[in-house]
Design an enzyme around this catalytic site. Structure first.
Site, PDB file in Angstrom:
ATOM      1  N   ASP A  12      54.589  40.711  80.205  1.00 11.85           N
ATOM      2  CA  ASP A  12      55.426  41.654  79.456  1.00 11.85           C
ATOM      3  C   ASP A  12      56.566  42.172  80.323  1.00 11.85           C
ATOM      4  O   ASP A  12      56.346  42.942  81.265  1.00 11.85           O
ATOM      5  CB  ASP A  12      54.577  42.835  78.970  1.00 11.85           C
ATOM      6  CG  ASP A  12      53.758  42.482  77.738  1.00 11.85           C
ATOM      7  OD1 ASP A  12      54.253  41.715  76.894  1.00 11.85           O
ATOM      8  OD2 ASP A  12      52.631  42.983  77.621  1.00 11.85           O
ATOM      9  N   GLY A 119      56.241  48.711  74.414  1.00 17.03           N
ATOM     10  CA  GLY A 119      56.706  49.559  75.500  1.00 17.03           C
ATOM     11  C   GLY A 119      55.608  50.049  76.420  1.00 17.03           C
ATOM     12  O   GLY A 119      55.869  50.320  77.584  1.00 17.03           O
ATOM     13  N   PHE A 120      54.393  50.145  75.896  1.00 12.76           N
ATOM     14  CA  PHE A 120      53.299  50.649  76.726  1.00 12.76           C
ATOM     15  C   PHE A 120      52.011  49.890  76.422  1.00 12.76           C
ATOM     16  O   PHE A 120      51.798  49.459  75.290  1.00 12.76           O
ATOM     17  CB  PHE A 120      53.058  52.142  76.461  1.00 12.76           C
ATOM     18  CG  PHE A 120      54.221  53.008  76.833  1.00 12.76           C
ATOM     19  CD1 PHE A 120      54.394  53.452  78.138  1.00 12.76           C
ATOM     20  CD2 PHE A 120      55.165  53.365  75.879  1.00 12.76           C
ATOM     21  CE1 PHE A 120      55.483  54.234  78.481  1.00 12.76           C
ATOM     22  CE2 PHE A 120      56.258  54.149  76.217  1.00 12.76           C
ATOM     23  CZ  PHE A 120      56.415  54.591  77.524  1.00 12.76           C
ATOM     24  N   GLY A 122      47.768  49.870  76.149  1.00 11.95           N
ATOM     25  CA  GLY A 122      46.724  50.813  75.783  1.00 11.95           C
ATOM     26  C   GLY A 122      46.935  51.569  74.491  1.00 11.95           C
ATOM     27  O   GLY A 122      46.245  52.546  74.216  1.00 11.95           O
ATOM     28  N   ASP A 149      50.092  40.876  69.470  1.00 17.07           N
ATOM     29  CA  ASP A 149      50.290  41.608  70.719  1.00 17.07           C
ATOM     30  C   ASP A 149      50.190  43.108  70.450  1.00 17.07           C
ATOM     31  O   ASP A 149      51.058  43.671  69.791  1.00 17.07           O
ATOM     32  CB  ASP A 149      51.664  41.236  71.297  1.00 17.07           C
ATOM     33  CG  ASP A 149      51.843  41.681  72.741  1.00 17.07           C
ATOM     34  OD1 ASP A 149      50.915  42.301  73.302  1.00 17.07           O
ATOM     35  OD2 ASP A 149      52.918  41.397  73.301  1.00 17.07           O
ATOM     36  N   GLY A 150      49.116  43.712  70.948  1.00 18.01           N
ATOM     37  CA  GLY A 150      48.965  45.165  70.827  1.00 18.01           C
ATOM     38  C   GLY A 150      47.645  45.557  70.191  1.00 18.01           C
ATOM     39  O   GLY A 150      47.377  45.183  69.051  1.00 18.01           O
ATOM     40  N   GLY A 151      46.826  46.264  70.944  1.00 21.37           N
ATOM     41  CA  GLY A 151      45.588  46.802  70.387  1.00 21.37           C
ATOM     42  C   GLY A 151      44.544  45.770  70.007  1.00 21.37           C
ATOM     43  O   GLY A 151      43.666  46.045  69.194  1.00 21.37           O
ATOM     44  N   GLY A 171      45.323  43.212  76.894  1.00 24.86           N
ATOM     45  CA  GLY A 171      45.425  43.726  78.250  1.00 24.86           C
ATOM     46  C   GLY A 171      44.238  44.618  78.535  1.00 24.86           C
ATOM     47  O   GLY A 171      43.274  44.223  79.188  1.00 24.86           O
ATOM     48  N   SER A 172      44.281  45.828  77.983  1.00 27.43           N
ATOM     49  CA  SER A 172      43.217  46.801  78.238  1.00 27.43           C
ATOM     50  C   SER A 172      41.842  46.233  77.915  1.00 27.43           C
ATOM     51  O   SER A 172      40.881  46.429  78.664  1.00 27.43           O
ATOM     52  CB  SER A 172      43.452  48.051  77.375  1.00 27.43           C
ATOM     53  OG  SER A 172      44.757  48.528  77.548  1.00 27.43           O
TER      54      SER A 172
END
Ligand code: ZN
Length: 202
Positions: A12, A119-120, A122, A149-151, A171-172
């Site tokens: 990212d 942007g972030f 988590g 992508d995300g959550g 990621g997380s």
């Protein structure tokens, strides 16, 4: 994470302009590349992106993804990425409709559906299953991946897989509980996501 089951490494890149956060740029990608045995999947959250495409291709991106919202000439950006020898991806923010890619499908190898505002890390998952279904219908028999992508975690993975996604970025949910000296949890986390996602097909 590769030794523990990851198929690709998603990178990212954030610029503090297109998105509110800054991550890293070309030198870090180029430094990471020799350590990546699979696919380096570079997600550019930067605007403008066009002036940097050649640099990220030289840094070793196998897949290079730009945002549909990042510039006025998405068609040209995707053409440029393929001309550099990379697979071409386009990312869609949660507010951007599937139709934004209707006229570039034949230039696209991957559509990244953002399920958070980029942007972030988590952040919690935003339900984009309707958009994923629309994209799957639009794609037809073209060889285009739908990436989420995300959550992404074992709870959300089945929802997006069932809707038609075939690449899940986490990621997380992958790194939780593990470390370089204790990578076993990475494998357990990846297996949990993969099992949850594949469960919808059986
Ligand atoms: Zn990403």
């Amino acid at each position: 994470v590769e030794d523990n089951g990851a198929d690709w490494i998603h990178v990212d890149v954030m610029d503090g302009h297109f998105v509110p956060n800054i991550s890293f740029g070309l030198p870090v990608c180029a430094s990471a590349k020799p350590h990546i045995k699979t696919i380096m999947d570079v997600h550019l959250m930067i605007a403008p992106a066009d002036p940097y495409l050649e640099g990220f291709a030289e840094a070793g991106a196998d897949i290079l993804t730009v945002h549909a919202e990042a510039g006025p000439h998405l068609h040209r950006s995707l053409q440029a990425i393929r001309a550099l020898g990379c697979k071409a991806g386009v990312a869609l923010n949660p507010a951007t409709p599937a139709e934004a890619v209707a006229h570039v499908l034949d230039l696209t190898d991957l559509i990244c559906v953002m399920t958070v505002n980029p942007g972030f890390g988590g952040q919690s998952f935003i339900d984009m299953t309707a958009k994923i279904r629309t994209l799957r219908d639009m794609i037809g028999d073209r060889p285009i991946h739908i990436e989420i992508d995300g959550g992404v975690d074992p709870t959300t993975a089945p929802l997006v897989s069932k809707a038609g996604a075939d690449v899940l970025v986490a990621g997380s949910a992958v790194f939780r509980g593990g470390s370089v000296t204790n990578p076993t949890p990475y494998g357990e986390n990846i297996t949990a996501i993969r099992t949850a996602a594949q469960g919808v097909w059986v």
